[in-house]
Design an enzyme around this catalytic site. Structure first.
Site, PDB file in Angstrom:
ATOM      1  CD  GLU A 212      -4.469   4.211  -3.327  1.00  0.00           C
ATOM      2  OE1 GLU A 212      -5.659   3.915  -3.137  1.00  0.00           O
ATOM      3  OE2 GLU A 212      -3.916   4.085  -4.441  1.00  0.00           O
TER       4      GLU A 212
ATOM      5  CG  ASP B 152      -8.408   5.538  -0.513  1.00  0.00           C
ATOM      6  OD1 ASP B 152      -9.264   6.197  -1.124  1.00  0.00           O
ATOM      7  OD2 ASP B 152      -8.007   4.431  -0.915  1.00  0.00           O
TER       8      ASP B 152
ATOM      9  N   GLY C 107     -13.239  -0.674  -7.856  1.00  0.00           N
ATOM     10  CA  GLY C 107     -14.475   0.054  -7.599  1.00  0.00           C
ATOM     11  C   GLY C 107     -14.546   0.819  -6.295  1.00  0.00           C
ATOM     12  N   GLY C 108     -13.401   1.286  -5.754  1.00  0.00           N
ATOM     13  CA  GLY C 108     -13.462   2.045  -4.514  1.00  0.00           C
ATOM     14  C   GLY C 108     -14.164   1.222  -3.444  1.00  0.00           C
TER      15      GLY C 108
ATOM     16  CB  THR D  46      -5.335   0.861  -6.954  1.00  0.00           C
ATOM     17  OG1 THR D  46      -6.161   1.986  -7.238  1.00  0.00           O
ATOM     18  CG2 THR D  46      -4.636   1.097  -5.623  1.00  0.00           C
TER      19      THR D  46
ATOM     20  NE  ARG E   7      -4.057   1.909   0.904  1.00  0.00           N
ATOM     21  CZ  ARG E   7      -5.051   2.202   0.063  1.00  0.00           C
ATOM     22  NH1 ARG E   7      -5.064   1.728  -1.172  1.00  0.00           N
ATOM     23  NH2 ARG E   7      -6.058   2.937   0.471  1.00  0.00           N
TER      24      ARG E   7
ATOM     25  CB  THR F  22      -8.729  -0.078  -8.748  1.00  0.00           C
ATOM     26  OG1 THR F  22      -8.557   1.132  -8.037  1.00  0.00           O
ATOM     27  CG2 THR F  22      -8.158  -1.213  -7.940  1.00  0.00           C
TER      28      THR F  22
ATOM     29  CD  GLU G  56      -8.569   6.734  -4.858  1.00  0.00           C
ATOM     30  OE1 GLU G  56      -9.311   5.786  -4.526  1.00  0.00           O
ATOM     31  OE2 GLU G  56      -9.023   7.781  -5.329  1.00  0.00           O
TER      32      GLU G  56
ATOM     33  CB  SER H 176      -7.231  -0.112   0.981  1.00  0.00           C
ATOM     34  OG  SER H 176      -7.667  -0.679  -0.227  1.00  0.00           O
TER      35      SER H 176
HETATM   36  N1  GLU Z   1      -8.142   3.723  -3.282  1.00  0.00           N
HETATM   37  C1  GLU Z   1      -8.971   2.581  -3.424  1.00  0.00           C
HETATM   38  C2  GLU Z   1      -8.871   1.682  -2.230  1.00  0.00           C
HETATM   39  O1  GLU Z   1      -7.787   1.369  -1.817  1.00  0.00           O
HETATM   40  C3  GLU Z   1      -8.533   1.810  -4.619  1.00  0.00           C
HETATM   41  C4  GLU Z   1      -9.564   0.923  -5.038  1.00  0.00           C
HETATM   42  C5  GLU Z   1     -10.476   1.587  -6.036  1.00  0.00           C
HETATM   43  O2  GLU Z   1     -10.675   2.771  -5.969  1.00  0.00           O
HETATM   44  O3  GLU Z   1     -11.006   0.865  -6.865  1.00  0.00           O
HETATM   45  O4  GLU Z   1      -9.848   1.253  -1.728  1.00  0.00           O
END
Ligand code: GLU
Length: 638
Positions: A484, A487, A531-532, A463, A136, A445, A465, A510
């Site tokens: 990143e 987050d 997908g966050g 990713t 990370r 990602t 981000e 994350s």
């Molecule tokens: N920053 C996001 C996380 O670590 C990456 C994943 C994403 O956005 O798809 O959750």
């Protein structure tokens, strides 16, 4: 795992050090718009043309494949092909995962790359255990939480997205290196060769690449290095069909191939990263306010990978292994599954199942928002959150007859802590705070799932981000920096405590959820998604679809998605394909408010998965439609 072999000879890859011409605009290929991974107009000078060169003639892209030996599924044909190439030449799943990820760094540069980080879950067949390689991105040593405030108020999220401030120290290269050193059979020099060739020879821009560039247009136009790489002479996105070459990235990969991880964390690449972060390369005359960051050379030199145990839970007859902190993914998926385990989902209607799925996810997200952060800074109540007793105590909060309103409050997992020992690294106690931004971006990602003939499995989410990360290409090096550190939570009151506020050297929480599922002691599934924070609900929905509703894994991946993440509005995000279905109507009749995900980020989760079938075959599955569909292949077709 097998001994290291004679690297280059084994891979048999010939890398041509072709003079790298700038990107050429070609007429779109005659078939019309090439699909993702479509061979399109192949450039000269890159392919080896030998009989066993899998890239000599690209196969048709397919989202599902079954067979024997190893298998791979990624969002991109070349990424999957690179993995299969390594497997066929005798490399293992870890070697193949790094090869695939590095190729995706070239072909899917807006989602992942050496400017970012990730979490790699590895099932080691010989040891029958799952380990997690946490690479990370990390807050630089000079970054205090106060950096995210101006005049006592948080800097707007959108302003942080494109800024030096949100760049975390990239972990990817050290992650790849550590994964290979511990569990691979090849070295960086071997596995990067195909990525060097793809970056150098180029590939035809497809619709996804074109659209991703388009969504980044304003900031790419404002950043000199990004404009030079990703935009044509007219300042617009390269059109579909253009052969896109990235000789700077090829050179960066070559430096890493020759010099190992130090060639990234020290020397010219590190210097270029520090310079870009501290003095963003803004186009003269641009009005975009790109705030500088504080990464220093020592932050890069000192970056450390963490090899951590996976977190595990049982769900019915299955054991689910996931990614622990600093990702909230595995813990949140596990808590939601524990809540769902109390319902006999098999006997319920689809609406009843979805109602419980949304309710479980809402409660698990309430806890995620309150308690989870980097375990080296926060003593999070992980054992309590994973406890079945805690789920039993919390399940009654799901009203079976009607949808809840507003956000759920977190529970009290501390009362269920069976292991009072502090999290690795110790630190301050977890503190309750707000649930954080309800991010719903879905175009960033990527997830890679790979297995080898020896039974090793890699489930790897990587990713930068946001889609396009920070928007800043490192000048002369051809890769985008991550953002990143967005987050981290930035509470409106700078004094408000929260386990996920920025601190020097801390990893932002994350949602990435690489998952490996076992049954009767044997691997059954590997999966995850981009997908966050919707990653968590996508993994959950796929698991419920496959395990409880009996959907074949490809159908479970393709199913229209709905995502409840404890939004203060109480609403759930739904893909357009879900809205208007009988299930949507049934949920609305129970009082659920569904928001069209197209207004908050579009598609929810282009996932990939592997299913290990009882007869010794494996089914590899990539997303069939989202992001124009991905690519699944097996080493030996039946
Ligand atoms: N920053 C996001 C996380 O670590 C990456 C994943 C994403 O956005 O798809 O959750």
């Amino acid at each position: 795992m097998a001994q290291r072999k004679n690297h280059l000879a084994m891979l048999g890859l010939l890398v041509l050090c072709a003079a790298c011409s700038p990107n050429e605009k070609l007429a779109p290929v005659s078939r019309g718009e090439p699909g993702k991974g479509d061979a399109g107009a192949e450039p000269d000078g890159g392919e080896t043309g030998t009989e066993d060169d899998l890239f000599a003639e690209l196969p048709e892209i397919a989202p599902t494949a079954s067979g024997r030996g190893g298998a791979a599924a990624t969002v991109d044909l070349r990424g999957t092909l690179a993995a299969i190439e390594v497997l066929k030449k005798g490399g293992n799943a870890v070697d193949a995962a790094v090869a695939a990820a590095s190729v995706l760094g070239a072909t899917d540069p807006f989602s992942c790359g050496v400017g970012g980080g990730g979490f790699m879950l590895v099932y080691l067949a010989a040891d029958n255990k799952v380990v997690a390689i946490d690479h990370r991105e990390t807050a630089p040593s000079g970054l205090e939480a106060s950096a995210f405030y101006e005049n006592g108020a948080p800097i707007a999220f959108d302003d942080l997205v494109t800024s030096g401030l949100s760049v975390g120290v990239p972990g990817t290269v050290r992650g790849w290196s550590e994964a290979l050193r511990r569990y691979g059979t090849l070295g960086l020099k071997d596995v990067l060769q195909r990525a060097i060739q793809v970056a150098e020879a180029g590939f035809a821009v497809d619709k996804t690449f074109f659209e991703q560039t388009g969504r980044n247009l304003a900031r790419f136009q404002a950043i000199t290095s990004s404009k030079e790489l990703f935009l044509g002479p007219d300042g617009e996105a390269w059109p579909v069909g253009t052969v896109f070459k990235n000789p700077d990235l090829a050179r960066t990969y070559r430096l890493i191939a020759e010099g190992g991880e130090r060639a990234f964390y020290e020397g010219e690449v590190a210097e270029a990263i520090v310079a870009a972060v501290r003095e963003p390369p803004i186009e003269p005359g641009s009005t975009l306010n790109v705030r500088p960051g504080v990464i220093a050379p020592a932050d890069l030199q000192d970056y450390e990978v963490r090899v951590r145990p996976a977190i595990s839970t049982t769900y019915r007859d299955y054991t689910i292994h996931g990614m622990g902190l600093p990702s909230s993914g595995g813990i949140t998926v596990a808590e939601a599954l524990n809540l769902l385990e109390g319902f006999d989902l098999e006997t319920l209607t689809p609406v009843e199942v979805l109602h419980r799925y949304l309710g479980a996810s809402r409660l698990a997200f309430a806890d995620r928002g309150a308690f989870l952060g980097d375990p080296e800074f926060v003593e999070a109540p992980v054992a309590g959150l994973l406890s079945k007793d805690y789920a039993d105590a919390r399940r009654d909060l799901i009203d079976l007859d009607k949808a809840p309103t507003g956000a759920a409050a977190p529970g009290d997992p501390f009362a269920f802590q069976t292991d009072p020992s502090p999290s690795p690294g110790g630190g301050q106690s977890a503190r309750r705070g707000d649930a954080g931004p309800n991010d719903a971006g879905d175009n960033e990602t990527t997830h890679i799932t790979i297995s080898d003939a020896a039974g090793n499995i890699v489930s790897y989410t990587c990713t930068i981000e946001a889609e396009g990360g920070n928007g800043m290409v490192v000048p002369g090096h051809g890769f985008l920096l991550n953002n990143e550190l967005t987050d981290f939570n930035v509470p409106s009151d700078p004094a408000a405590p929260h386990p996920n506020v920025a601190e020097p050297g801390k990893r932002p929480r994350s949602s990435m959820s690489p998952t490996i599922v076992m049954k009767d002691g044997k691997p059954e599934l590997a999966l995850a998604s981009p997908g966050g924070s919707t990653i968590i609900t996508t993994v959950l929905q796929i698991l419920v679809g496959h395990i409880d509703l009996g959907l074949p894994i490809d159908k479970a991946l393709a199913a229209p998605r709905i995502s409840q993440r404890n939004a203060s509005s109480g609403s759930s995000d739904a893909e357009t394909a879900f809205l208007g279905t009988p299930e949507a109507e049934g949920l609305e009749a129970l009082g659920h408010v569904l928001s069209d995900a197209n207004t908050t980020g579009g598609e929810i989760g282009a996932a990939t998965a592997l299913r290990f079938n009882g007869d010794g075959t494996v089914t590899a599955v990539a997303e069939p439609v989202r992001r124009q569909g991905g690519s699944a292949m097996v080493e030996q077709a039946p």
